[in-house]
Design an enzyme around this catalytic site. Structure first.
Site, PDB file in Angstrom:
ATOM      1  N   GLN A 437       0.766  -1.189   0.224  1.00 16.97           N
ATOM      2  CA  GLN A 437       0.119  -0.226   0.007  1.00 16.97           C
ATOM      3  C   GLN A 437       0.801   1.382  -0.065  1.00 16.97           C
ATOM      4  OE1 GLN A 437      -2.832   0.863   3.493  1.00 16.97           O
ATOM      5  NE2 GLN A 437      -4.332   0.096   1.709  1.00 16.97           N
ATOM      6  N   HIS A 484       4.095   7.600   5.015  1.00 17.57           N
ATOM      7  CA  HIS A 484       3.509   7.512   3.894  1.00 17.57           C
ATOM      8  C   HIS A 484       4.219   8.252   2.900  1.00 17.57           C
ATOM      9  CE1 HIS A 484       0.466   6.671   6.829  1.00 17.57           C
ATOM     10  NE2 HIS A 484      -0.158   5.895   5.955  1.00 17.57           N
TER      11      HIS A 484
END
Length: 694
Positions: A437, A484
């Site tokens: 992801q 992220h």
């Protein structure tokens, strides 16, 4: 528990007696092999090895269940399984001595590390040293078999055998495998051989429960116990387990207690620490038990003695032949790093006249859609890519609805399984596309990427390249924060045996994704999140006309996205920027301040990278600038700059410049702090000005 697991013990019949005699022959064979390896230490202990002494009964019982349609994932002590499926002592000895004709790896891998693709035998893909990690590729094989069956592409009712020691069940990757096996109802038999030892640590030191007890926590995982030192009990148990997996297409675990009569390995010898424990284990010697059973069945002792004598003669004969066998050709040491790809030239229409502009994320989505439509053996899975969301970036939108949850589905939060299962999928003929992801989440999967995927082609001498496409959103923009926003390419590029691709625009994304899918090797496709929608200022050029369905770009070919003028080159007033990803757009923006002076190379593929284009351009301009988003210290960019400095030294008029992110452990959340850490067009401009002043 299923009725198949509740059968009463059958009476011993004539057929079973023949099986018992064959098992006795093989037990005598393995016993003599272990003794001979100790007797000829000067030859046999040159390379570390482990034998199956004490485990022969359960291993032979398991191996005799395997059919040519099946798949197996043995662990490093499983030589008796290999003998049971029909391999010769001579073949195993060739691996023991790292000989040229070692059928598994040609002298590249340890004893007991098979990789077998031979007609009439079960398939055994390459695997690592198998201390638990092999459960994920093995479960991936069963997963692939289950998928092919669901699509009507396989009718054989194949079963996977995954063998491992009880001590390795404490690995987290084993839990991930068990979870997926029961979640997807996969046809796999997990054989757990429990001798109560790790190396020098006992079961009591390492765990609070054995594997049978542990497996109770996985709802849907059938389980049985057998006496692993008793061939009769082991054979019946393994037969029932295989019947269950073959009939019900569901997982089952067999826990077998057995003695350890040999060394842990030849490098960790039993006499160093076992003490009285050896005497205790000797009481359960499987050979003694089987011989007693056969005598009770009125088998003449004379016949057993003859079997033993023949086996011992065979072992000695095979040993002498193996010693004389040739060593590998040392000049072949570097073959099979990668399997050859058929994609060697650009094809298709990059900018069809009827095409419309698309953003990068849609170009990737359309490429995967076209692949799934054309290739029923292709799958796509990862976290949140299923029908409900279609990916956190909408990169899988509509795919699950089009192709079904068997082909496009969500996984648990199991990066190791996502990565490692592709090795098993590839071995059974599935072509997986998977997604991590965020790049910052790939670390739990690195173990599988390094040990199971990257080494498979090389160590199996080309028999088992892993065809896997691993998509990884990467990079920082606009406050993504420390978990992220990371850039990981230098870590990946230190893993030999994988390819790393990094497109910077929609057309390249589609062409490179297709090439990555068709490449027979593991490919990690890094996709910059800041380029997905061209919303970051200065990245509009990432949105391009969408290429046609046939468009494909060979890996390892750079693109020159901006040319310097011939006049500036002739005047010695030009420079080349070598970059990729977001760096392309920082460089393009900065180059506006140096009209006609800057050439920009977009590498597009980082391994293999296009050294010839880089070298030719550096020699043409005599000034080079390597730009990356990663922290610069010890990065791929510094490595490339070092190579340029070394190989192009005589053509350089200035030091090779480099620019990357600040050398910090994470990208900070605050956008102001992030801006300070990362490169930018302004920072690139300042460095280019210095370079052009030389």
């Amino acid at each position: 528990m299923d009725t198949l697991l509740n059968k009463t013990k059958e009476a011993v019949d004539k057929d079973f007696l023949e099986i018992g005699l064959d098992a006795y022959r093989l037990m005598c064979t393995t016993k003599r092999m272990a003794e001979l390896y100790d007797e000829y230490k000067e030859v046999c202990s040159k390379y570390v090895h482990s034998t199956s002494r004490g485990h022969e009964a359960i291993q032979l019982a398991a191996g005799l269940q395997l059919k040519p349609i099946d798949f197996a994932s043995p662990y490093y002590r499983d030589e008796s399984i290999l003998l049971a499926i029909g391999l010769e002592p001579y073949e195993l000895m060739l691996q023991l001595m790292a000989k040229r004709d070692d059928p598994f790896s040609g002298g590249r891998s340890y004893y007991g590390h098979p990789s077998l693709k031979r007609k009439g035998f079960p398939t055994i893909p390459h695997q690592s040293s198998a201390t638990g990690m092999q459960t994920i590729p093995a479960t991936g094989m069963a997963h692939g078999i289950s998928y092919l069956e669901s699509q009507g592409l396989l009718q054989d009712k194949s079963v996977v055998l995954c063998s491992l020691g009880d001590g390795s069940v404490t690995e987290g990757e084993v839990a991930e495998a068990f979870q997926m096996a029961v979640l997807k109802k996969l046809p796999i038999v997990y054989l757990i051989q429990d001798n109560n030892w790790g190396i020098s640590a006992t079961g009591k030191e390492m765990r609070t429960m054995d594997a049978y007890e542990y497996a109770a926590g996985f709802k849907g995982l059938e389980r049985i116990r057998v006496n692993g030192s008793d061939f009769v009990d082991s054979y019946r148990g393994m037969k029932r387990a295989f019947e269950f997996a073959r009939a019900h297409r569901s997982p089952i675990l067999v826990h077998a207690k057995c003695p350890l009569l040999g060394h842990h390995t030849s490098g960790v010898r039993k006499e160093w620490y076992r003490g009285d424990d050896l005497t205790v284990h000797q009481q359960d010697d499987p050979i003694i038990k089987l011989e007693k059973f056969l005598v009770q069945q009125n088998c003449p002792q004379k016949k057993l003695d003859a079997i033993k004598s023949d086996a011992e003669k065979k072992v000695l004969s095979d040993y002498k032949k193996a010693v004389e066998a040739p060593d590998p050709d040392v000049h072949d040491f570097d073959s099979h790093e990668f399997a050859a790809t058929e994609i060697v030239e650009e094809k298709g229409e990059r900018s069809p006249s009827s095409g419309e502009k698309v953003v990068m994320v849609d170009a990737a989505l359309h490429a995967v859609d076209e692949i799934l439509r054309k290739h029923p053996e292709a799958m796509f899975y990862g976290q949140d890519v299923g029908g409900r969301l279609g990916g956190v970036f909408r990169e899988a939108a509509t795919l699950a609805q089009k192709y079904g949850e068997n082909r496009v589905f969500n996984t648990p939060i199991q990066e190791a399984y996502i990565v490692g299962s592709t090795a098993g999928m590839s071995a059974v003929g599935v072509k997986p596309i998977v997604e991590i992801q965020f790049a910052d989440y790939i670390w739990p999967g690195i173990n599988q990427l390094v040990e199971e995927l990257s080494k498979s082609c090389y160590l199996s001498k080309g028999k088992f390249p892993v065809q896997a496409l691993i998509r990884v959103p990467i990079g920082a923009y606009g406050g993504g924060g420390p978990y992220h926003s990371g850039s990981i390419e230098s870590t990946l590029l230190n893993i030999r045996g994988i390819k790393v691709v990094y497109p910077s625009n929609a057309a390249d994304m589609k062409g490179l994704l297709k090439a990555s899918f068709y490449d027979p090797n593991p490919v990690v496709l890094l996709e910059h999140k800041g380029l997905y929608w061209s919303k970051v200022p200065g990245t509009l050029d990432a949105k391009t006309i969408e290429p046609d369905e046939n468009y494909i770009i060979p890996l390892g070919k750079a693109s020159i996205v901006l040319q310097a003028s011939p006049e500036k080159i002739e005047a010695g007033a030009s420079a080349v920027v070598i970059t990729y990803g977001m760096g392309v757009y920082w460089a393009k923006e900065a180059s506006k301040k140096f009209e006609g002076q800057i050439e920009i190379i977009d590498l597009r593929t980082l391994n293999p990278y296009d050294w010839q284009t880089v070298k030719a351009s550096v020699e043409k301009h005599s000034r080079a600038f390597v730009l990356t988003e990663e922290p610069l210290l010890n990065s791929f960019a510094e490595s490339l700059a070092g190579r340029i400095s070394k190989e192009c030294f005589q053509h350089l008029d200035a030091p090779v410049m480099t620019l990357g992110a600040a050398n910090l452990p994470a990208v900070p959340l605050n956008v102001g702090l992030e801006k300070m850490m990362l490169p930018s067009a302004g920072k690139v401009e300042a460095e280019l000005r210095k370079l052009l002043e030389f």
